[in-house]
Write a protein that holds these residues in place. Sequence first.
Motif, short mmCIF file in Angstrom:
data_model
loop_
_atom_site.label_atom_id
_atom_site.label_comp_id
_atom_site.label_asym_id
_atom_site.label_seq_id
_atom_site.Cartn_x
_atom_site.Cartn_y
_atom_site.Cartn_z
N ASP A 1 0.75 -1.57 0.04
CA ASP A 1 0.00 -0.18 -0.14
C ASP A 1 0.81 1.36 -0.05
O ASP A 1 1.19 1.27 1.04
CB ASP A 1 -0.75 0.14 1.36
CG ASP A 1 -1.88 1.11 1.02
OD1 ASP A 1 -1.52 2.53 0.34
OD2 ASP A 1 -2.60 0.96 2.29
N HIS A 2 1.33 2.09 -1.41
CA HIS A 2 2.45 3.08 -1.08
C HIS A 2 1.29 4.38 -1.52
O HIS A 2 1.96 5.25 -1.91
CB HIS A 2 3.03 2.33 -2.44
CG HIS A 2 3.97 0.91 -2.13
ND1 HIS A 2 3.88 0.44 -1.85
CD2 HIS A 2 5.52 1.67 -1.43
CE1 HIS A 2 4.69 -0.77 -1.77
NE2 HIS A 2 5.48 0.18 -1.38
N ASN A 3 -0.02 4.14 -1.06
CA ASN A 3 -0.58 5.64 -1.20
C ASN A 3 0.42 6.87 -0.84
O ASN A 3 0.96 6.67 0.28
CB ASN A 3 -2.21 5.27 -0.69
CG ASN A 3 -2.79 6.38 -0.74
OD1 ASN A 3 -2.36 7.83 -1.01
ND2 ASN A 3 -4.10 5.96 -0.77
N PRO A 4 0.41 7.93 -1.59
CA PRO A 4 1.49 8.70 -1.24
C PRO A 4 0.15 9.66 0.15
O PRO A 4 1.64 10.68 0.94
CB PRO A 4 1.53 9.27 -2.32
CG PRO A 4 0.52 9.15 -3.48
CD PRO A 4 0.03 7.76 -2.83
N LEU A 5 -0.10 9.26 0.48
CA LEU A 5 -0.57 9.60 1.68
C LEU A 5 0.10 9.13 2.72
O LEU A 5 0.13 10.62 3.65
CB LEU A 5 -1.92 8.87 1.74
CG LEU A 5 -3.33 9.72 3.28
CD1 LEU A 5 -3.11 11.74 2.88
CD2 LEU A 5 -4.31 9.71 3.36
N HIS A 6 0.52 8.33 2.26
CA HIS A 6 1.76 7.88 4.24
C HIS A 6 2.85 8.36 3.87
O HIS A 6 3.66 7.51 4.52
CB HIS A 6 0.85 6.60 4.08
CG HIS A 6 -0.50 5.85 4.12
ND1 HIS A 6 -0.88 6.61 5.07
CD2 HIS A 6 -1.19 5.13 3.08
CE1 HIS A 6 -2.53 5.86 5.40
NE2 HIS A 6 -2.21 5.30 3.66
N LEU A 7 3.17 8.37 2.20
CA LEU A 7 5.07 8.70 1.91
C LEU A 7 5.52 9.93 1.86
O LEU A 7 6.39 9.43 1.85
CB LEU A 7 5.19 7.35 0.92
CG LEU A 7 4.66 6.23 1.43
CD1 LEU A 7 4.69 5.53 0.25
CD2 LEU A 7 4.90 5.31 2.53
N ASP A 8 4.86 11.06 1.49
CA ASP A 8 4.88 11.92 0.52
C ASP A 8 4.20 13.22 1.24
O ASP A 8 2.58 13.30 1.55
CB ASP A 8 4.43 12.13 -0.59
CG ASP A 8 4.96 13.20 -1.08
OD1 ASP A 8 4.94 14.21 -1.04
OD2 ASP A 8 5.90 13.19 -2.39
N ASP A 9 4.99 13.61 2.15
CA ASP A 9 4.52 15.36 2.94
C ASP A 9 4.27 16.09 2.31
O ASP A 9 2.64 16.31 2.51
CB ASP A 9 5.59 15.98 3.71
CG ASP A 9 6.33 15.35 5.53
OD1 ASP A 9 5.34 14.26 5.42
OD2 ASP A 9 7.53 15.14 5.22
N ASP A 10 3.84 16.44 1.19
CA ASP A 10 3.11 17.22 0.32
C ASP A 10 1.97 16.44 -0.26
O ASP A 10 0.95 17.66 0.27
CB ASP A 10 4.37 18.14 -0.46
CG ASP A 10 5.38 19.07 -0.94
OD1 ASP A 10 5.67 19.53 0.24
OD2 ASP A 10 6.39 18.76 -1.61
N LEU A 11 2.42 15.63 -1.01
CA LEU A 11 0.46 15.45 -1.17
C LEU A 11 -0.48 15.20 -0.05
O LEU A 11 -1.77 15.11 -0.51
CB LEU A 11 0.78 14.10 -2.03
CG LEU A 11 1.46 14.40 -3.03
CD1 LEU A 11 1.70 12.51 -3.58
CD2 LEU A 11 0.58 15.45 -4.20
N ALA A 12 0.76 14.98 0.83
CA ALA A 12 -0.67 14.31 2.26
C ALA A 12 -0.92 15.85 2.37
O ALA A 12 -2.00 15.68 2.88
CB ALA A 12 0.16 14.19 3.64
#
Length: 270
Positions: free
Chosen positions: A171-182
Motif C-alpha cells: 500500500d504505497h498511497n502517497p498520503l502515507h509517504l509524501d508530506d507535500d501530497l498529504a
Amino acid sequence: MNRQALVGRKYHQPGLIVDAAESAAYASCVGDESPEGVAPPFFAVKLVAGLWRRIYQAPELGTADQLVLHAEQRMLFHRPMRIGEELTGHAVVRDVVGFGFGDAAIIRCALSDQDGRDIVVMESTLAVQGASGLAPDRRRYTQPTKKDLVVRLEKHFGEELPQRYADAADDHNPLHLDDDLARQAGHPRRIVHGMCTLATGISALANKLRTRPEGRLSYLRARFTRPVLPGDAVEFTAHQGGASGTYLVGAKLDGRAVLKSTWFRMTGND
C-alpha cells in the motif's frame, strides 16, 4: 463523474500465495505473534491490496490516491491463512454513498481457498473527498456491552513505519509517504496507514489476551476517526464485552480517540 456507476462492479484475482517471507515481514511490522505455519490475520489486507487499488483508481471515482482515506473496516476470519496456500481474491462494490463532506465506496472482499470456501471476508469503507450529493450512509451497527478493563498498553509509531508498512502491505498511497501530497489532502504531513494503526493495536491486545496457542482473532469491526502521525504514541485498551471472548477497544492519542466503535472477538481461548 458518476461514482454510483461503480456499484455492483466485480473484480477477481486468482493465484494469491500466502508467502512465508511476506507474511513474516508483515508480522514484524505490526507485532503479530501468530503460531508458526499461519499468516497474521491482518495479512489479508496485503493480499487484497491490488483489488482495492483497482476500485479507488477507477475513473468513475474520479479522484487521486492521496484523497482516499480508510474510514471503516470489518473482518470475519473463518480460519487462519496457512503459509504456502494459494487463494483467490474477490471484490464487489456494494454501494457508493454520501459520507461526511465527501463520498465513500463500500467494498466487500473475500479470500477463498481452492475449493471455493471463504477464509476471510471483509467490508471496507473508503472515503473519498468531494461530495456528489449521494444519499448518506444509513448503516448502523450494534455495539457490545462494555465491562471491566482487562488490558492497557501503549504503542509507538516510528518515523520509518509508514514506509515499512507500505512495503509489507503493498500500500504505497502517497498520503502515507509524501508530506507535500498529504498536506494537499488536508493533513499536517504524511500519516500512518489506518490499517497499520489498527493491526498494531489489535495484535498487541490479542497477544496479551491469548491464553492458548490456538487462540485467534475471529471477528473485528473498527471505525477510523483521527489519523496517527509518524512519531506518535497511542494508548490502546481492551474492555471485556458482554459475551465471552469479546473485547471493546479504545485507542487514544493525547486523550482523543483515533478509533471508535471498535471491537473484536477471539476464539479458541477457552
